[in-house]
Design a protein around this motif. Structure first.
Motif, mmCIF file in Angstrom:
data_model
loop_
_atom_site.group_PDB
_atom_site.id
_atom_site.type_symbol
_atom_site.label_atom_id
_atom_site.label_comp_id
_atom_site.label_asym_id
_atom_site.label_seq_id
_atom_site.Cartn_x
_atom_site.Cartn_y
_atom_site.Cartn_z
ATOM 1 N N SER A 1 0.847 -1.185 0.000
ATOM 2 C CA SER A 1 0.000 0.000 0.000
ATOM 3 C C SER A 1 0.891 1.248 0.000
ATOM 4 C CB SER A 1 -0.875 -0.029 1.251
ATOM 5 O OG SER A 1 -1.641 1.135 1.316
ATOM 6 N N PRO A 2 0.642 2.252 -0.835
ATOM 7 C CA PRO A 2 -0.404 2.292 -1.848
ATOM 8 C C PRO A 2 -0.172 1.262 -2.968
ATOM 9 C CG PRO A 2 1.094 4.137 -2.124
ATOM 10 C CD PRO A 2 1.469 3.473 -0.842
ATOM 11 N N SER A 3 -1.269 0.846 -3.625
ATOM 12 C CA SER A 3 -1.116 -0.219 -4.611
ATOM 13 C C SER A 3 -1.493 0.191 -6.038
ATOM 14 C CB SER A 3 -1.954 -1.422 -4.197
ATOM 15 O OG SER A 3 -3.321 -1.131 -4.304
ATOM 16 N N ASP A 4 -2.173 1.323 -6.210
ATOM 17 C CA ASP A 4 -2.544 1.691 -7.579
ATOM 18 C C ASP A 4 -2.510 3.201 -7.762
ATOM 19 O OD1 ASP A 4 -3.262 1.348 -10.170
ATOM 20 O OD2 ASP A 4 -5.416 1.167 -9.771
ATOM 21 N N ILE B 1 4.769 5.331 2.008
ATOM 22 C CA ILE B 1 4.544 3.885 1.948
ATOM 23 C C ILE B 1 3.942 3.432 3.269
ATOM 24 C CG2 ILE B 1 5.629 1.631 1.600
ATOM 25 C CD1 ILE B 1 7.845 3.043 0.080
ATOM 26 N N GLU B 2 2.800 2.716 3.175
ATOM 27 C CA GLU B 2 2.134 2.251 4.388
ATOM 28 C C GLU B 2 2.458 0.798 4.691
ATOM 29 O OE1 GLU B 2 -1.846 3.080 3.277
ATOM 30 O OE2 GLU B 2 -1.635 5.224 3.629
ATOM 31 N N ARG B 3 2.677 0.026 3.640
ATOM 32 C CA ARG B 3 2.979 -1.389 3.835
ATOM 33 C C ARG B 3 3.711 -1.885 2.586
ATOM 34 N NH1 ARG B 3 -1.834 -3.052 4.067
ATOM 35 N NH2 ARG B 3 -1.905 -3.950 2.001
ATOM 36 N N SER C 1 6.356 -8.590 -8.691
ATOM 37 C CA SER C 1 6.744 -7.580 -9.659
ATOM 38 C C SER C 1 8.251 -7.350 -9.538
ATOM 39 C CB SER C 1 5.965 -6.296 -9.379
ATOM 40 O OG SER C 1 6.781 -5.170 -9.505
ATOM 41 N N GLU C 2 8.916 -7.348 -10.700
ATOM 42 C CA GLU C 2 10.368 -7.168 -10.719
ATOM 43 C C GLU C 2 10.746 -5.812 -10.108
ATOM 44 O OE1 GLU C 2 11.757 -7.398 -14.743
ATOM 45 O OE2 GLU C 2 13.740 -8.086 -14.170
ATOM 46 N N LYS C 3 9.957 -4.786 -10.416
ATOM 47 C CA LYS C 3 10.263 -3.447 -9.925
ATOM 48 C C LYS C 3 10.097 -3.356 -8.410
ATOM 49 C CE LYS C 3 9.326 1.413 -10.892
ATOM 50 N NZ LYS C 3 10.727 1.825 -10.966
ATOM 51 N N LYS C 4 9.070 -4.054 -7.882
ATOM 52 C CA LYS C 4 8.887 -4.043 -6.433
ATOM 53 C C LYS C 4 10.043 -4.755 -5.752
ATOM 54 C CE LYS C 4 3.949 -3.524 -6.224
ATOM 55 N NZ LYS C 4 2.639 -4.093 -6.133
ATOM 56 N N VAL C 5 10.471 -5.888 -6.326
ATOM 57 C CA VAL C 5 11.552 -6.666 -5.710
ATOM 58 C C VAL C 5 12.843 -5.846 -5.677
ATOM 59 C CG1 VAL C 5 13.032 -8.684 -6.033
ATOM 60 C CG2 VAL C 5 10.561 -8.924 -6.197
ATOM 61 N N THR C 6 13.216 -5.242 -6.803
ATOM 62 C CA THR C 6 14.462 -4.476 -6.814
ATOM 63 C C THR C 6 14.344 -3.253 -5.909
ATOM 64 O OG1 THR C 6 13.720 -3.480 -8.865
ATOM 65 C CG2 THR C 6 15.348 -5.213 -9.055
ATOM 66 N N GLY C 7 13.166 -2.625 -5.882
ATOM 67 C CA GLY C 7 12.963 -1.472 -5.002
ATOM 68 C C GLY C 7 13.063 -1.861 -3.537
ATOM 69 N N PHE C 8 12.399 -2.967 -3.185
ATOM 70 C CA PHE C 8 12.372 -3.432 -1.793
ATOM 71 C C PHE C 8 13.779 -3.742 -1.282
ATOM 72 C CE2 PHE C 8 12.046 -6.988 1.262
ATOM 73 C CZ PHE C 8 11.219 -6.422 2.215
ATOM 74 N N PHE C 9 14.592 -4.366 -2.121
ATOM 75 C CA PHE C 9 15.941 -4.747 -1.691
ATOM 76 C C PHE C 9 16.982 -3.664 -1.990
ATOM 77 C CE2 PHE C 9 13.863 -8.937 -1.867
ATOM 78 C CZ PHE C 9 14.209 -9.410 -0.619
#
Lengths: 171, 330
Positions: free
Chosen positions: B37-40, B54-56, B70-78
């Motif tokens: 979240s946010p998701s969209d 970012i809430e979650r 999502s590839e973008k979420k994974v690279t962003g998260f790490f």
């Protein structure tokens, strides 16, 4: 009335008050503490079940749009029997073991899983099941969990929904 | 009085059992099955300065596709993207709970990279969860010029003005019948064209000069008015052999010499121009001028119109690769 030489009395009161303050402080500090201890660990069954479910899900999603998923292909090959069934069963055992034993390298994976699988299907309103070849047999002697997934595939000459079940345990 | 207080001192102490496994399980579910979240639009598209919005966390592509990441979420998260997350951020947005847990979150893409966050895992005494899923690979177009050196002009021609173009027919690309994990989405992901082996595919003895004069956008057939000779690096990245250029002015002094250039790459950041108008067509045109020197045989050169969409062998459509996620909490 005037009491001469009363300094000692004042010091005594001061001492008592100081003692009270220290005791109250200690009371509040110790009184709000919590001691954390690890609880019993009893969800390893759930971990195994989730892992098996995840592995079946990965195998039943096509990697590209319009392709058949690996599990769909395996089920329809098993239905054909003969060499197709042998090859498909071996492929399932290899892919599934590889998935459930894969890790990132952050921890040491104890790869002691074994599993046994069967396909449930409906034939003339009766639910039948077909055990896969090369199934490991000793699950009755171990704590085991069951996980499964519905697969739409070619079965008995027509598109059918069958349930692919796996019983998983640690040797 | 003191005798009264002392026994009361220890009454307030309470033991709390922590089930580390349960916390690890919860974290793994949040990461694998939730888009966050946010998701969209997703949290991964926030500017790094808006990190506090970012809430979650959540790595899944959408709420309809659990365990497809999502590839973008994974690279962003790490921390491989534009964010810099601290251990505190991971605790607040993925692990939750009142206690400052130690953690290690790791993800490996089959035959691909491994990502880590947190501290190294101790030998024993940690809660643990392992999850399997799939990651969606971002689509791209790769043109190997070896297959496209096929346009010809007769021996007496000395120069040709031509080009390489890419067509975005948004009506065809944004096809809601295709499940979200296989759908090309120019609204929320980058579109890349890599033109490879350009000069090595030319008949170099025959060609005396190749120049890329300009790159232009056409919407539904008409030129889009823009300041093309300015760097707009948040909308596109245009490079030849690793050197970045603008889309070029109309002056010949800005022409890019391609005679010894192998790689031309054009990357458009989301949303790509006009992708919000579902019935529009965008054409990205690279104008190229060839001059020929030889006069013994017909001249061949590289040009062509390429469609960015489904079913073309030069477009790597979105595809899925298995991943494994491990969460350790202690």
């Amino acid at each position: 009335m005037v009491i001469p030489n009363d300094e000692a009395q004042l010091l005594t009161i001061e001492g008592l008050v100081a003692g009270l303050i220290m005791l109250t402080t200690a009371f509040f500090i110790v009184g709000t503490a919590s001691v954390y201890t690890p609880a019993d660990v009893h969800i390893s069954d759930m971990q195994t079940e989730q892992l098996g479910f995840d592995a079946l899900r990965v195998m039943s999603v096509p990697y590209s749009y319009g392709d058949e998923s690996e599990l769909e292909e395996i089920v329809s090959e098993i239905d054909l029997g003969g060499v197709n069934e042998t090859t498909a069963t071996l492929q399932f055992r290899e892919s599934f073991s590889e998935l459930i034993s894969s890790g990132t390298g952050a921890t040491t994976i104890v790869d002691s899983f074994n599993f046994s699988s069967s396909i449930y299907y409906v034939d003339s309103k009766e639910v039948l099941n077909k055990s896969l070849l090369y199934n490991a047999e000793n699950y009755a002697r171990r704590p085991s969990v069951s996980t499964g997934r519905y697969v739409l595939s070619e079965w008995d000459g027509s598109d059918s929904i069958v349930r692919f079940e796996v019983i998983l345990w640690r040797e | 009085m003191v005798i009264n207080i002392v026994p009361g001192l220890f009454v307030g102490i309470k033991g709390a059992d922590i089930d580390y496994d349960a916390v690890a399980y919860r974290t793994s579910v949040i990461l694998m099955e939730d888009p966050g979240s946010p998701s969209d639009p997703g949290w991964e598209y926030l500017e790094s300065s808006d990190k506090s919005d970012i809430e979650r966390f959540g790595l899944s592509l959408s709420s309809e596709s659990p365990a497809i990441l999502s590839e973008k979420k994974v690279t962003g998260f790490f921390n491989q993207g534009n964010f810099e997350f601290t251990d505190g951020d991971y605790r607040d947005l993925a692990i939750f709970g009142e206690i400052d847990y130690n953690f290690n979150i790791s993800l490996k893409v089959t035959d691909g990279p491994v990502y880590y966050a947190g501290s190294p895992v101790p030998g024993t005494g940690y809660g643990y969860m392992r999850r399997l899923g799939l990651i969606r690979n971002t689509p791209s177009a790769e043109i190997d010029c070896g297959e496209y050196n096929t346009s010809t002009v007769d021996v007496n021609t000395t120069s040709v003005n031509t080009g390489i173009s890419f067509l975005f027919d948004y009506d065809e690309i944004i096809n809601a019948e295709i499940p979200v994990e296989y759908r090309i989405n120019p609204l929320s992901e980058s579109a890349a064209f890599d033109i490879m082996n350009f000069s090595s595919s030319l008949n170099i003895s025959d060609v005396s000069s190749v120049k890329l004069t300009k790159v232009r956008y056409y919407k539904d057939g008409s030129l889009v008015p823009l300041n093309y000779d300015r760097f707009e690096n948040d909308t596109y990245l245009f490079s030849v052999d690793g050197v970045n250029y603008t889309m070029g002015s109309d002056l010949s002094a800005d022409d890019i010499d391609l005679l010894n250039s192998d790689n031309i790459s054009y990357l458009m950041f989301p949303p790509t121009p006009f992708s919000s108008q579902a019935d529009s067509e965008l054409k990205v045109v690279m104008n190229i001028t060839y001059e020929f020197s030889g006069n013994s045989h017909d001249h061949s050169y590289i040009s062509g119109d390429f469609v960015y969409g489904y079913g073309y062998d030069y477009v790597a459509e979105p595809y899925l690769t298995p991943v494994v996620l491990e969460v350790a909490i202690w």
